[in-house]
Design a protein around this motif. Sequence first.
Motif, PDB file in Angstrom:
ATOM      1  N   TYR A 215      -3.161  17.957  -3.371  1.00  0.00           N
ATOM      2  CA  TYR A 215      -3.233  16.790  -3.576  1.00  0.00           C
ATOM      3  C   TYR A 215      -3.070  14.980  -2.956  1.00  0.00           C
ATOM      4  N   SER A 216      -3.628  14.049  -3.363  1.00  0.00           N
ATOM      5  CA  SER A 216      -3.711  12.585  -2.188  1.00  0.00           C
ATOM      6  C   SER A 216      -3.996  11.354  -3.722  1.00  0.00           C
ATOM      7  N   TYR A 217      -3.497  10.735  -3.331  1.00  0.00           N
ATOM      8  CA  TYR A 217      -2.600   9.514  -4.023  1.00  0.00           C
ATOM      9  C   TYR A 217      -2.729   8.169  -2.957  1.00  0.00           C
ATOM     10  N   VAL A 218      -3.328   7.577  -3.833  1.00  0.00           N
ATOM     11  CA  VAL A 218      -3.389   5.906  -2.745  1.00  0.00           C
ATOM     12  C   VAL A 218      -3.436   4.927  -4.297  1.00  0.00           C
TER      13      VAL A 218
ATOM     14  N   GLU B 133      -8.453   9.954 -10.648  1.00  0.00           N
ATOM     15  CA  GLU B 133      -8.482   9.852 -11.742  1.00  0.00           C
ATOM     16  C   GLU B 133      -8.437   7.572 -11.265  1.00  0.00           C
ATOM     17  N   THR B 134      -9.066   7.019 -11.538  1.00  0.00           N
ATOM     18  CA  THR B 134      -9.219   5.864 -10.602  1.00  0.00           C
ATOM     19  C   THR B 134      -9.079   4.552 -11.953  1.00  0.00           C
ATOM     20  N   ALA B 135      -7.345   3.651 -11.598  1.00  0.00           N
ATOM     21  CA  ALA B 135      -6.964   2.742 -12.517  1.00  0.00           C
ATOM     22  C   ALA B 135      -7.256   1.375 -11.789  1.00  0.00           C
ATOM     23  N   TYR B 136      -6.944   0.897 -12.837  1.00  0.00           N
ATOM     24  CA  TYR B 136      -6.866  -0.790 -12.416  1.00  0.00           C
ATOM     25  C   TYR B 136      -5.883  -1.663 -13.486  1.00  0.00           C
TER      26      TYR B 136
ATOM     27  N   LEU C  90       0.850  -0.444   0.145  1.00  0.00           N
ATOM     28  CA  LEU C  90       0.140  -0.206  -0.219  1.00  0.00           C
ATOM     29  C   LEU C  90       0.803   1.148  -0.060  1.00  0.00           C
ATOM     30  N   THR C  91       0.570   2.052  -0.766  1.00  0.00           N
ATOM     31  CA  THR C  91       1.691   3.469  -1.096  1.00  0.00           C
ATOM     32  C   THR C  91       0.523   4.677  -1.180  1.00  0.00           C
ATOM     33  N   ALA C  92       0.645   5.806  -0.652  1.00  0.00           N
ATOM     34  CA  ALA C  92      -0.219   6.552  -0.308  1.00  0.00           C
ATOM     35  C   ALA C  92       0.952   8.558  -0.253  1.00  0.00           C
ATOM     36  N   ALA C  93       0.043   9.019  -0.332  1.00  0.00           N
ATOM     37  CA  ALA C  93       0.313  10.382  -0.472  1.00  0.00           C
ATOM     38  C   ALA C  93      -0.464  11.467   0.323  1.00  0.00           C
TER      39      ALA C  93
ATOM     40  N   TYR D  48      -5.557   5.216  -6.722  1.00  0.00           N
ATOM     41  CA  TYR D  48      -6.763   6.764  -6.616  1.00  0.00           C
ATOM     42  C   TYR D  48      -5.587   8.080  -6.697  1.00  0.00           C
ATOM     43  N   TRP D  49      -6.065   8.639  -7.665  1.00  0.00           N
ATOM     44  CA  TRP D  49      -5.091  10.147  -7.192  1.00  0.00           C
ATOM     45  C   TRP D  49      -6.447  11.373  -7.796  1.00  0.00           C
ATOM     46  N   GLU D  50      -6.363  12.331  -6.850  1.00  0.00           N
ATOM     47  CA  GLU D  50      -7.348  13.246  -6.706  1.00  0.00           C
ATOM     48  C   GLU D  50      -6.455  14.790  -6.342  1.00  0.00           C
ATOM     49  N   ASP D  51      -6.407  15.983  -7.328  1.00  0.00           N
ATOM     50  CA  ASP D  51      -6.033  17.131  -7.645  1.00  0.00           C
ATOM     51  C   ASP D  51      -7.626  17.828  -7.319  1.00  0.00           C
ATOM     52  N   THR D  52      -7.451  18.971  -6.451  1.00  0.00           N
ATOM     53  CA  THR D  52      -8.485  19.723  -6.015  1.00  0.00           C
ATOM     54  C   THR D  52      -8.381  21.160  -6.091  1.00  0.00           C
ATOM     55  N   ALA D  53      -6.721  21.517  -6.070  1.00  0.00           N
ATOM     56  CA  ALA D  53      -6.454  22.488  -6.300  1.00  0.00           C
ATOM     57  C   ALA D  53      -6.425  23.446  -6.838  1.00  0.00           C
TER      58      ALA D  53
END
Length: 800
Positions: free
Chosen positions: A228-231, A339-342, A202-205, A251-256
């Motif tokens: 920015y959030s990433y997992v 973005e959600t990736a599989y 598991l990786t997150a930031a 999954y990552w999300e950027d709302t800046a």
Amino acid sequence: MNKNIYKKFISKRSILALAVANAFTAQVAIAEEVDSDEAIETITVTSAKRVQNIQEVPIAVTSVSGDDLVDMQINDILSLEKAVPGLTVASFGNNPQAILRGAGAAGTTDIAVPIYHNGMYLPSSGQALAGYIDIERVEVLRGPQGTLFGRNTFGGLINVITKKPDLEDFDFGVAVTGGDYDLQKLEGFVNVPLGENVAFRLTAADEQRDPYVENVNNKKAGLKDSDYSYVRAQVLFQISDDLSVNVGTSYWEDTANGNLNWAYKSIGVPLDKDDPTRINPIDGFIDPRMGTYTGCADGDRPGGRSQAGNICNGDEYADIVGGDYTIDYDYTPDRKLEETAYYLNVSWDFAGHNLNVNAAKFEYESKNIMDAEFSGNPAWIDGTYGTRNSHQVDLTITSTHDSAFQYVLGAYLFDDTDSDNKSAYIFGSLEESWYGYAGATPETPSWAYWNSEGYGGTKSTALYGQATYSLTDKLNLTAGIRYTEDEREWTSSNTLPWDASQRLGPDLPTFDYTDREKTFGDDEHTDYRIGADYQLNDDVMVYTSFSTAYIAGAVDNVTHKLLDPQENEAFELGVKSTLLDGSLRLNSAYFFGKQEGLTTTAFIDKGDGVAVATQIPGGSIDSEGIELEGFWDVTDSLVIDFGISLDMSEYDEFNVSTGNLVVGGVQPIGVDEVDADGNGVFVMDGKNTPYTPDTTIGVGIAYTFDLGDMGTLVPYVHTYYNSGYETNRAPVFFGEQDSYTKIDWSLTWRSAEGDWSAKFWMNNASDELITTYTEILSRARVAKDYAAPRTWGLRVAYNF
């Protein structure tokens, strides 16, 4: 071979011929003086779809390890260029664009230098904004790579490879970073073996940072910030010694607030020095204003937005606020990237072969609604939004047996024709006006009646293969081929209703597709590679190759067929060497090629003898240059890394439309041709391509001080020289980025056990003002985008 390429080959500029000869002679001469002990670390890459020593791969490839990314403070694609000779990354709003060997500088209907993630193609360049977190390495391949990768790779590719689960040990790491602009970043990973044959990683930031660009009008609307959030989660199943399955999701999300859709800093209107009633983008001067210049004592001047006010009336927002990183817009950006990736990877070793299956599904959405008139008046907003859902499968069979004949066979499927893949440019008003925006307020915008939406996509199928035959112990011959079929489809919606009341509201408008037909087009293409490499001795290999590349054209709305594709024919001659008792790795490559079918401006007869300017395939670029990179363990303590690029790429045949430089029907000074509608073009034949500096030199120096039981202290300095480049396709004086020297440095302490580290870093310590993009807006206003100013921070990490 194309005749133009052959002529170019026999008439090389003496500077490049001399550079190639000197690089080759020096590498051979040094190698003859010493024996290689392979002192430096061996770098393995998978750029040729098999695990190899990078010194044995006969292509120009740069590999940047995850540790090097951290040491060089490379957090994403926007800062990757300092580690890769010849790479430039331009910033276009939410869409970074990589340029290699002239490819990507102009006129392609798809991404010329794409980003791959674990071998999977990212169909939208905005997806490349995901940060580099828990990365194994980044491989940058220069030149066409179509016989080993399924899609595009017109000028090369960037493949980001993440760390995978480890079956051996439980492991974890964490890092905390703080810095100026209130930077706060937390990142970490955990690796958990679940028995002998299963492991989980598991990786997150999460990152927060205040804007680089201050908004003096609206403090909440600063730009170039971070939110920015990433997992990422992965599970590895080692089913047997020969069969493994890795599944993952991210999954990552950027709302800046991020950037504007275009460049963020308006600098003014280009006027003629002798006649300020004329636009002059060639050798004029910048009149620093946003608003109009009418009714003044010395006469009117063209350009400027009336919504920003009138200079002559002393309106508040007609002038431009001072400062390269200062704006005064009113609208708070409405921006979100998600973005959600599989992912699925299956690797099976059998009977002297490896079967590898990579599959991925990407669900990407973007929205970027911004201030459109670049002022503090609540007038206009505009932006883009889109959805890009796609899935793909890449299957390869690679020989692993001990034989003189080695090969890779592959099949690739790509599809992003999802009906939800809708996108649009939209424009709206925040105030009432007589032309169709009744009822508009800052809280309830009225969207322009002429707005429309579109959706469509591409289905692509490719079969490819590449084989190498060892003719002798020293000489290898390589041949590869890829056959591609592309099917593209597109349709656009009806425009919005004229009734302003039906277009009001804070949400994005809904479009109607009644009676709208899809446009379809298809094409097929065959690309190939031929090459040879020769091992001069244990330490020096020379190689050469000729390869082609292809990007499918756009759909023609009239014929319902794909327009002519973009094609690239490229030659490469390289030397790879390991010298000085194995302490120096030195690689060089010379390249030239022809890129054709690029989208350019041309005059087309409408049938009544009247010619109008339109966009057609037909432009071309000649690419040419030399790249040199190396890594030198000078002593046990001193390490030097370096990269040099000499790029002389230029337009061969290419026209650029003047676009919004036409003001009041009056052509700007310096236009080469004008059509019946008053649109003009610049003829760019023989001029340098944008974003391709003639010379870049990067040198990094690290020295390790041994502190005994207290660990080590490593100062690192990276100096990057850039000779300058054009930041706009047209030859405008305000599009020139002058030469600059950028200095990054860091000081890193590591504990004696190597678990703990603390690094103080400073990027752009020389505080260079670097233009990454120049946009010509409506009414001849000019805006620029600048890279980050000087920044600093402290990173404290445990095992990460």
